[in-house]
Design an enzyme around this catalytic site. Structure first.
Site, PDB file in Angstrom:
ATOM      1  N   SER B  57      53.540  59.937  39.322  1.00 24.21           N
ATOM      2  CA  SER B  57      52.894  59.155  38.252  1.00 24.21           C
ATOM      3  C   SER B  57      52.681  60.105  37.085  1.00 24.21           C
ATOM      4  O   SER B  57      51.557  60.435  36.730  1.00 24.21           O
ATOM      5  CB  SER B  57      51.535  58.619  38.720  1.00 24.21           C
ATOM      6  OG  SER B  57      51.657  57.773  39.831  1.00 24.21           O
ATOM      7  N   GLU B  58      53.781  60.556  36.501  1.00 23.78           N
ATOM      8  CA  GLU B  58      53.661  61.633  35.512  1.00 23.78           C
ATOM      9  C   GLU B  58      52.777  61.259  34.331  1.00 23.78           C
ATOM     10  O   GLU B  58      52.004  62.076  33.836  1.00 23.78           O
ATOM     11  CB  GLU B  58      55.047  62.054  34.993  1.00 23.78           C
ATOM     12  CG  GLU B  58      55.920  62.775  36.020  1.00 23.78           C
ATOM     13  CD  GLU B  58      56.767  61.837  36.848  1.00 23.78           C
ATOM     14  OE1 GLU B  58      56.780  60.620  36.536  1.00 23.78           O
ATOM     15  OE2 GLU B  58      57.433  62.294  37.805  1.00 23.78           O
ATOM     16  N   HIS B 128      68.810  65.296  34.104  1.00 21.19           N
ATOM     17  CA  HIS B 128      68.077  66.458  34.631  1.00 21.19           C
ATOM     18  C   HIS B 128      68.422  67.740  33.876  1.00 21.19           C
ATOM     19  O   HIS B 128      68.105  68.824  34.355  1.00 21.19           O
ATOM     20  CB  HIS B 128      68.420  66.670  36.122  1.00 21.19           C
ATOM     21  CG  HIS B 128      67.586  65.853  37.063  1.00 21.19           C
ATOM     22  ND1 HIS B 128      67.239  64.555  36.828  1.00 21.19           N
ATOM     23  CD2 HIS B 128      67.028  66.159  38.259  1.00 21.19           C
ATOM     24  CE1 HIS B 128      66.519  64.098  37.851  1.00 21.19           C
ATOM     25  NE2 HIS B 128      66.378  65.053  38.724  1.00 21.19           N
TER      26      HIS B 128
END
Lengths: 321, 323
Positions: B57-58, B128
């Site tokens: 849950s950044e 990424h």
């Protein structure tokens, strides 16, 4: 705990503060407009009446009521709306960012649903410091579809944080009716995380106060978060720009029905009429002084426009070399 | 002397700050087991109230850190993937960064955001492999990109001690850098102060992060024909403009190598500021990722979009002859 008179006084203060602020928007003394809290006064009043001075709150773009109910000086609040150096935020925040950290007011926040996680972090820090203080995060029905608020509820439940999630369901997210935006229910979101939730009459301050007291006691005792959905109605515009640009999203019958129950009248009817009059006069005196103080205060010096940008004192490069 | 690796330097800095200041705490995903190889052993040393493993849950835990900071803590957040910074840009740029000004100086938000593997890690593809340090410099969030283990240790500690939000980018391509150092000599490195890794008199190469090693290699190869000064800003915001001006007073020629996309990257800012205010005797050049780069998966494609040693060599030669 505050008595019926004190509760009425706070409701009346918020009501008249908002009406005076709208006058100052119209006169051009407040630029940028405001999001009036009219009609929702019983929620801020009831919830904050259940709090101690060291408890903390986060507020919203429609935040004047929360800030006043938590004890902010109406004169410095009005000065902030007018962008003066004597304002709560030295004229750097305005209506949507009013804060007074000395009173546990961690700021109104202009992004819908953004403050819930901030309140959770403050609650966590207090809990770990051994304090039993509680954090309250106010938000509207529009915020319950924001991911970060739902993530924050999960964190609060997971860590049994002393947080009170107060949803002010005023029927509209800007112009979107709640039914058009919310699948399922608002309390159902809390229930999904195992957070006790109830829906209460947000127009009756005594009902709000009772519900908030129970939730605050629960949080102080270490039993974790609670959600209160307070049903209310936004008497005025989403924002004062609507006074100039008429938006057709609710018809006159809806507005009349919504305004038929008025939190100020509900609580006022519980007072002796003479006493009520005395309070009304006293509130007017306070607000006369607030407006006088705000408009007599200095505007900030443009040379200091970047002051406070960095807590460390770093100075930013100017825009021209 | 003991060997200090880049990751070990980060872990050591974090442990030292946790030990030195009980307000410091760490939030992140999988940090209890040290998936990113920075927080190993910290849970056992400091306990779950200071080393707090978070759900995925950044956005919430980034603002959770802001709230904790407003209440007196000094949180450090670890993000496993650089692109997560896009997800929490609102929480950093629009919330944490703005609190001091918006509150008229009532609030400080001393939070450090660590990305212990930024930029391409080769083979991790589009989502990424970003290196978004220029975004944070653009919005005015303090931004550091250490090139060496010693600087990683020192800048990370200084970031945690700073009263403002600071983003620390630890480039994946710098992870292989090791130094022989006496651990007792490791100290905080002040933010905003550049480091000249190699003095020179002909061309200043401003190199960011892992590209400092590339620049040193090029400088060595060209040593017989061009005297290259390798200037590592270390902190991109606030940038050490005084240090850069001093270097250009010596060389008058400038090349920047920067792992940002070209438009609005920090390389563009360095060239613009130098052109406006500093001594240049020849048109400067920059070597960057292309505009709008999305790193493709296949290794040759991934590498084709990153600033390269050959591109830098060519640029240095061109600038040395220019003017």
């Amino acid at each position: 705990m505050p008595d019926a008179v004190a509760l009425y006084r706070t409701i009346r203060l918020i009501r008249r503060f908002e009406e005076r602020a709208i006058e100052l928007v119209r006169s051009g003394d407040i630029v940028g407009g405001v999001h009036p809290y009219l009609g929702q006064e019983a929620i801020a009043t009831g919830v904050c009446a259940a709090l101690r001075p060291d408890d903390v709150i986060t507020s919203t773009h429609r935040g004047h009521g929360h800030v006043l109910a938590k004890g902010a000086d109406p004169a410095r609040m009005m000065a902030e709306l007018a962008g003066r150096v004597t304002g709560l935020n030295r004229g750097r925040g305005g209506s949507m960012h009013a804060a007074d950290f000395s009173l546990g007011i961690l700021g109104a926040n202009a992004i819908v649903g953004a403050a819930g996680a901030i309140a959770c972090g403050a609650a966590w820090a207090g809990m770990l410091a051994g304090s039993d203080r509680v954090a309250v995060t106010f938000f509207g029905d529009g915020a319950v579809n924001q991911g970060v608020l739902l993530e924050a509820m999960n964190l609060a439940a997971l860590r049994r944080l002393p947080v009170l999630f107060v949803c002010e369901n005023n029927g509209y997210a800007t112009t979107m009716p709640t039914a058009g935006a919310v699948a399922g229910t608002i309390t159902g979101r809390a229930a999904a995380f195992g957070i006790p939730a109830s829906t209460v009459d947000g127009m009756d301050v005594s009902v709000v106060l009772d519900a908030a007291r129970e939730a605050v006691e629960r949080a102080r005792a270490g039993a974790g978060p609670t959600m209160l959905e307070c049903l209310t109605y936004r008497f005025d515009a989403h924002h004062t720009f609507e006074h100039r640009v008429r938006l057709r999203y609710r018809d006159d019958a809806d507005v009349a029905a919504g305004r038929s129950r008025d939190p100020m009248q509900i609580q006022g009817a519980r007072l002796d009429p003479d006493e009520r009059t005395r309070i009304d006069v006293a509130v007017e005196t306070v607000l006369d002084e607030a407006v006088r103080f705000a408009l007599a205060s200095d505007h900030p010096d443009p040379a200091g426009a970047l002051d406070h940008l960095y807590a460390s004192g770093l100075r930013a490069r100017p825009g021209v070399a | 002397m003991p060997i200090l690796s880049y990751l070990k330097a980060l872990g050591r800095a974090l442990g030292d700050e946790l030990a030195a200041d009980e307000r410091v705490c760490v939030f992140g995903e999988d940090i209890r087991v040290g998936v990113a190889n920075v927080t190993n052993g910290l849970l056992k040393r400091f306990g779950p109230d200071r080393v707090v493993d978070m759900p995925i849950s950044e956005q919430a835990f980034t603002s959770f850190a802001t709230g904790a900071a407003l209440a007196g803590r000094r949180p450090v957040l670890e993000f496993q993937i650089p692109s997560l910074l896009f997800l929490v840009f609102e929480q950093i740029a629009n919330q944490a960064h703005k609190f001091p000004l918006m509150t008229g100086g009532q609030a400080a938000v001393p939070v450090t955001y660590l990305v212990p593997s930024s930029g391409s890690r080769t083979g991790w593809a589009g989502q990424h492999s970003d290196h978004p340090y220029s975004l944070f410099a653009h919005v005015g969030v303090k931004t550091v990109v250490p090139a060496t283990p010693t600087d990683a240790y020192g800048l990370f500690r200084a970031a945690i001690q700073d009263d403002d939000p600071v983003v620390v980018f630890a480039p994946a391509a710098a992870m292989g850098v090791r130094e022989d150092v006496d651990y007792a000599t490791l100290v905080p490195v002040p933010l905003g102060v550049a480091r000249v890794h190699r003095p020179g008199t002909d061309v200043t190469v401003v190199a960011v992060g892992h590209l400092v090693q590339t620049a040193l290699s090029v400088a060595e190869e060209l040593a017989d024909e061009i005297s290259v000064e390798v200037f590592d800003p270390r902190t991109l915001y606030p940038f050490d403009w005084t240090g850069l001006a001093a270097s250009l007073d010596r060389t008058g020629r400038l090349v920047v190598i920067d792992d940002s996309n070209r438009s609005c990257g920090i390389g563009a800012e360095v060239l613009a500021t130098a052109a406006e205010q500093m001594r240049l005797v020849a048109p400067p050049k920059r070597v960057t990722r292309p505009d709008g780069a999305v790193l493709p998966f296949a290794l040759a494609l991934d590498q084709a979009l990153q600033p390269s040693r050959d591109q830098l060599l060519t640029a240095v030669r061109a600038v040395a002859k220019g003017g």
